[in-house]
Design a protein around this motif. Structure first.
Motif, PDB file in Angstrom:
ATOM      1  N   ARG A  11      30.645 106.295  46.595  1.00 18.88           N
ATOM      2  CA  ARG A  11      31.618 107.323  46.200  1.00 18.88           C
ATOM      3  C   ARG A  11      30.912 108.486  45.489  1.00 18.88           C
ATOM      4  NH1 ARG A  11      34.923 104.289  43.672  1.00 18.88           N
ATOM      5  NH2 ARG A  11      33.946 104.552  41.638  1.00 18.88           N
ATOM      6  N   GLU A  12      30.013 108.164  44.549  1.00 11.22           N
ATOM      7  CA  GLU A  12      29.322 109.207  43.786  1.00 11.22           C
ATOM      8  C   GLU A  12      28.394 110.040  44.664  1.00 11.22           C
ATOM      9  OE1 GLU A  12      27.271 107.224  40.611  1.00 11.22           O
ATOM     10  OE2 GLU A  12      29.122 106.827  39.491  1.00 11.22           O
ATOM     11  N   GLU A  13      27.695 109.397  45.587  1.00 16.42           N
ATOM     12  CA  GLU A  13      26.681 110.115  46.357  1.00 16.42           C
ATOM     13  C   GLU A  13      27.210 110.751  47.636  1.00 16.42           C
ATOM     14  OE1 GLU A  13      23.112 107.836  46.784  1.00 16.42           O
ATOM     15  OE2 GLU A  13      23.085 107.349  44.644  1.00 16.42           O
ATOM     16  N   THR A  14      28.212 110.130  48.278  1.00 15.32           N
ATOM     17  CA  THR A  14      28.702 110.655  49.556  1.00 15.32           C
ATOM     18  C   THR A  14      30.115 111.216  49.491  1.00 15.32           C
ATOM     19  OG1 THR A  14      29.726 108.604  50.349  1.00 15.32           O
ATOM     20  CG2 THR A  14      27.346 108.906  50.768  1.00 15.32           C
ATOM     21  N   GLY A  32       5.863  89.949  44.133  1.00 14.45           N
ATOM     22  CA  GLY A  32       4.588  89.704  43.476  1.00 14.45           C
ATOM     23  C   GLY A  32       3.988  90.930  42.825  1.00 14.45           C
ATOM     24  N   ILE A  33       4.483  92.119  43.150  1.00 10.35           N
ATOM     25  CA  ILE A  33       3.967  93.361  42.580  1.00 10.35           C
ATOM     26  C   ILE A  33       4.982  93.978  41.618  1.00 10.35           C
ATOM     27  CG2 ILE A  33       3.218  95.718  43.123  1.00 10.35           C
ATOM     28  CD1 ILE A  33       2.247  94.611  45.818  1.00 10.35           C
ATOM     29  N   ALA A  34       6.255  93.937  41.991  1.00 10.93           N
ATOM     30  CA  ALA A  34       7.326  94.512  41.173  1.00 10.93           C
ATOM     31  C   ALA A  34       8.530  93.584  41.250  1.00 10.93           C
ATOM     32  CB  ALA A  34       7.688  95.906  41.679  1.00 10.93           C
ATOM     33  N   ASN A  35       9.417  93.712  40.285  1.00  5.81           N
ATOM     34  CA  ASN A  35      10.581  92.826  40.259  1.00  5.81           C
ATOM     35  C   ASN A  35      11.825  93.466  40.866  1.00  5.81           C
ATOM     36  OD1 ASN A  35      11.180  94.666  38.311  1.00  5.81           O
ATOM     37  ND2 ASN A  35      11.549  93.179  36.676  1.00  5.81           N
ATOM     38  N   MET A  36      11.679  94.469  41.707  1.00  4.08           N
ATOM     39  CA  MET A  36      12.803  95.139  42.348  1.00  4.08           C
ATOM     40  C   MET A  36      13.506  94.200  43.324  1.00  4.08           C
ATOM     41  SD  MET A  36      12.802  98.419  44.927  1.00  4.08           S
ATOM     42  CE  MET A  36      12.001  99.491  43.766  1.00  4.08           C
ATOM     43  N   THR A  37      14.836  94.233  43.301  1.00  2.68           N
ATOM     44  CA  THR A  37      15.647  93.501  44.269  1.00  2.68           C
ATOM     45  C   THR A  37      16.538  94.501  44.980  1.00  2.68           C
ATOM     46  OG1 THR A  37      15.680  91.543  42.856  1.00  2.68           O
ATOM     47  CG2 THR A  37      17.353  91.665  44.584  1.00  2.68           C
ATOM     48  N   VAL A  38      16.579  94.435  46.289  1.00  3.71           N
ATOM     49  CA  VAL A  38      17.420  95.313  47.095  1.00  3.71           C
ATOM     50  C   VAL A  38      18.558  94.480  47.665  1.00  3.71           C
ATOM     51  CG1 VAL A  38      17.517  96.790  49.137  1.00  3.71           C
ATOM     52  CG2 VAL A  38      15.493  96.832  47.658  1.00  3.71           C
ATOM     53  N   HIS A  39      19.773  94.987  47.519  1.00  4.64           N
ATOM     54  CA  HIS A  39      20.959  94.328  48.062  1.00  4.64           C
ATOM     55  C   HIS A  39      21.484  95.187  49.208  1.00  4.64           C
ATOM     56  CE1 HIS A  39      21.308  91.636  44.547  1.00  4.64           C
ATOM     57  NE2 HIS A  39      20.773  92.672  43.915  1.00  4.64           N
ATOM     58  N   VAL A  40      21.633  94.593  50.374  1.00  4.13           N
ATOM     59  CA  VAL A  40      22.168  95.305  51.532  1.00  4.13           C
ATOM     60  C   VAL A  40      23.644  94.946  51.631  1.00  4.13           C
ATOM     61  CG1 VAL A  40      21.999  95.674  54.014  1.00  4.13           C
ATOM     62  CG2 VAL A  40      19.927  95.206  52.679  1.00  4.13           C
ATOM     63  N   ILE A  41      24.486  95.976  51.528  1.00  4.58           N
ATOM     64  CA  ILE A  41      25.934  95.787  51.505  1.00  4.58           C
ATOM     65  C   ILE A  41      26.546  96.434  52.743  1.00  4.58           C
ATOM     66  CG2 ILE A  41      28.061  96.181  50.193  1.00  4.58           C
ATOM     67  CD1 ILE A  41      25.908  94.528  48.673  1.00  4.58           C
ATOM     68  N   HIS A  42      27.406  95.696  53.406  1.00  4.43           N
ATOM     69  CA  HIS A  42      28.172  96.239  54.529  1.00  4.43           C
ATOM     70  C   HIS A  42      29.558  96.558  54.007  1.00  4.43           C
ATOM     71  CE1 HIS A  42      30.823  96.058  58.059  1.00  4.43           C
ATOM     72  NE2 HIS A  42      29.795  96.619  58.663  1.00  4.43           N
ATOM     73  N   CYS A  43      30.097  97.701  54.400  1.00  6.92           N
ATOM     74  CA  CYS A  43      31.458  98.063  54.000  1.00  6.92           C
ATOM     75  C   CYS A  43      32.051  98.975  55.059  1.00  6.92           C
ATOM     76  CB  CYS A  43      31.466  98.745  52.630  1.00  6.92           C
ATOM     77  SG  CYS A  43      30.585 100.319  52.587  1.00  6.92           S
ATOM     78  N   GLN A  44      33.326  99.239  54.903  1.00  5.24           N
ATOM     79  CA  GLN A  44      33.998 100.170  55.804  1.00  5.24           C
ATOM     80  C   GLN A  44      34.311 101.436  55.032  1.00  5.24           C
ATOM     81  OE1 GLN A  44      37.362  98.346  57.695  1.00  5.24           O
ATOM     82  NE2 GLN A  44      36.118  96.787  58.672  1.00  5.24           N
ATOM     83  N   ALA A  45      34.140 102.565  55.693  1.00  5.45           N
ATOM     84  CA  ALA A  45      34.412 103.853  55.063  1.00  5.45           C
ATOM     85  C   ALA A  45      35.896 104.157  55.130  1.00  5.45           C
ATOM     86  CB  ALA A  45      33.625 104.960  55.753  1.00  5.45           C
ATOM     87  N   GLY A  46      36.364 104.765  54.090  1.00  4.93           N
ATOM     88  CA  GLY A  46      37.745 105.221  54.026  1.00  4.93           C
ATOM     89  C   GLY A  46      37.780 106.736  53.968  1.00  4.93           C
ATOM     90  N   ARG A  47      38.633 107.234  53.137  1.00  9.00           N
ATOM     91  CA  ARG A  47      38.840 108.669  52.994  1.00  9.00           C
ATOM     92  C   ARG A  47      37.644 109.330  52.320  1.00  9.00           C
ATOM     93  NH1 ARG A  47      40.540 111.848  48.924  1.00  9.00           N
ATOM     94  NH2 ARG A  47      40.688 110.081  47.510  1.00  9.00           N
ATOM     95  N   GLY A  48      37.266 110.487  52.825  1.00  9.84           N
ATOM     96  CA  GLY A  48      36.194 111.270  52.220  1.00  9.84           C
ATOM     97  C   GLY A  48      36.744 112.510  51.549  1.00  9.84           C
ATOM     98  N   THR A  49      36.085 112.936  50.499  1.00 15.42           N
ATOM     99  CA  THR A  49      36.524 114.126  49.759  1.00 15.42           C
ATOM    100  C   THR A  49      35.926 115.402  50.324  1.00 15.42           C
ATOM    101  OG1 THR A  49      34.682 114.027  48.202  1.00 15.42           O
ATOM    102  CG2 THR A  49      36.685 112.792  47.628  1.00 15.42           C
TER     103      THR A  49
END
Length: 99
Positions: A11-14, A32-49
């Motif tokens: 919502r904030e970015e798009t 092993g190098i960094a503790n970053m975790t990436v979450h891949v989320i599937h969703c459906q788009a609704g109304r855009g501003t």
């Protein structure tokens, strides 16, 4: 939660509202190098501003599954995070078509 954060970020970015959020994958891109975790989320788009964060997003455009597959084949998508997310989505889409 991760799903709430994903909804807020989209919502904030798009400028799009989203619904039916589902985490399809979680990975560590630099294990092993960094503790970053990436979450891949599937969703459906609704109304855009019609407004988005121009510091984060250059343009918004919709693509079909076939167009995304072709872009990957032509090596037009070079961002690793986007590429992994799209390939996971395509894998899930392919499994749903076959099943």
């Amino acid at each position: 939660s991760i799903l709430t954060a994903a909804q807020r970020e989209v919502r904030e970015e798009t400028g799009y509202e989203t619904f039916k959020h589902q985490q399809i994958y979680k990975y560590h891109p630099m294990n092993g190098i960094a503790n970053m975790t990436v979450h891949v989320i599937h969703c459906q788009a609704g109304r855009g501003t019609g407004q988005w964060d121009e510091n984060e997003v250059r343009a918004i455009q919709w693509f079909s599954v076939e167009e995304i597959e072709e872009m990957i084949q032509r090596q037009e998508i070079t961002d690793g995070f986007a590429l992994i997310g799209l390939m996971l989505h395509l894998n899930q889409h392919s499994a749903q078509r076959a099943g």
